[in-house]
Design a protein around this motif. Sequence first.
Motif, PDB file in Angstrom:
ATOM      1  N   GLY A 211     -21.730  -0.932 -34.278  1.00 39.89           N
ATOM      2  CA  GLY A 211     -22.474  -0.380 -35.405  1.00 39.89           C
ATOM      3  C   GLY A 211     -21.696   0.577 -36.286  1.00 39.89           C
ATOM      4  O   GLY A 211     -22.279   1.227 -37.144  1.00 39.89           O
TER       5      GLY A 211
ATOM      6  N   SER B 237     -19.681   4.607 -34.797  1.00 45.04           N
ATOM      7  CA  SER B 237     -20.711   3.970 -33.994  1.00 45.04           C
ATOM      8  C   SER B 237     -21.588   5.027 -33.315  1.00 45.04           C
ATOM      9  O   SER B 237     -21.075   5.944 -32.676  1.00 45.04           O
TER      10      SER B 237
ATOM     11  N   ALA C 166     -28.723  -7.384 -36.795  1.00 46.11           N
ATOM     12  CA  ALA C 166     -27.977  -6.183 -36.404  1.00 46.11           C
ATOM     13  C   ALA C 166     -28.550  -4.906 -37.022  1.00 46.11           C
ATOM     14  O   ALA C 166     -28.342  -3.819 -36.495  1.00 46.11           O
TER      15      ALA C 166
ATOM     16  N   GLN D 131     -28.215  -2.496 -33.979  1.00 46.52           N
ATOM     17  CA  GLN D 131     -27.000  -1.670 -33.896  1.00 46.52           C
ATOM     18  C   GLN D 131     -27.017  -0.581 -34.962  1.00 46.52           C
ATOM     19  O   GLN D 131     -26.449   0.480 -34.790  1.00 46.52           O
TER      20      GLN D 131
ATOM     21  N   THR E 151     -27.081   3.736 -31.514  1.00 45.85           N
ATOM     22  CA  THR E 151     -27.434   3.141 -32.791  1.00 45.85           C
ATOM     23  C   THR E 151     -26.912   4.015 -33.922  1.00 45.85           C
ATOM     24  O   THR E 151     -27.074   5.223 -33.897  1.00 45.85           O
TER      25      THR E 151
END
Length: 229
Positions: free
Chosen positions: A2, A29, A79, A160, A191
């Motif tokens: 992510g 991320s 996603a 994500q 996330t």
Amino acid sequence: GGGIDFKEVNFGYAPEKTILKNISFSVGSGKTIAIVGPSGAGKSTIMRLLFRFYDIENGAIIIDGQNIKAVTQASLRKAIGVVPQDTVLFNETIKYNIKYGRIDAEDSEVILASRSADIHDKIMSFPQQYETVVGERGLRLSGGEKQRVAIARTILKSPQILLLDESTSALDTNTERNIQSALSKVCANKTTIIIAHRLSTIIHADEILVLKDGEIVERGQHEKLLEQN
Ligand code: ADP
Ligand code: ADP
């Protein structure tokens, strides 16, 4: 996963009318970034580009090391989860409303998502005043509670990347703050979150970008920006 990189992104809806000018930023991320600026600054446009609703003229958008030019819209939609501004709930239990979109979810997953979004105590209630399945009066939900339902629904899909567009929010600042800090807690390290908002004062994020007329005019951490403004 992510992590997001915008690299010198330029974009306009019509030729020769540039809306986004040289937008560059990175979100690690699992981190939270906020894009703050007045209406028309380009916040929603940035979010739309992440889904490839439009392709950019130059520059690049990279998710987890991959240029999204090479990724289908369908996989981007999988996603990236969006918590909408205004959630219309069905006249069904909150639990049903949370499961909507992932009707196969196990009870344990629903409980986890609803606890995380701090709405678990109401999952057997109805959004409007109706008789509940256990014969009690259902509670009417407040705006903040409705958004918690939307967040629980999004968390259950474990995207994500999660987009929270608060740019036309009608919630009071305390409710917004609570929701943002709850969200950051749930999503920490799992996330990546992008929040869009008009004001920098209420933001709970690792980094804030201030956007004006399609340009990033300031960036930094919350305290620093507050000192300057
Ligand atoms: P924000 O989300 O910060 O309010 P937007 O990204 O919605 O800003 O809009 C940025 C600019 O792009 C505005 O000038 C707006 O009028 C324009 N714009 C937004 N959507 C479209 C569209 N679909 N077609 C043409 N212009 C648009
Ligand atoms: P907000 O300021 O977030 O809009 P409200 O004033 O609408 O909040 O509601 C505050 C609390 O009161 C919420 O927990 C909501 O569930 C409860 N509530 C509001 N209206 C009713 C109602 N008609 N019946 C039962 N509970 C209600």
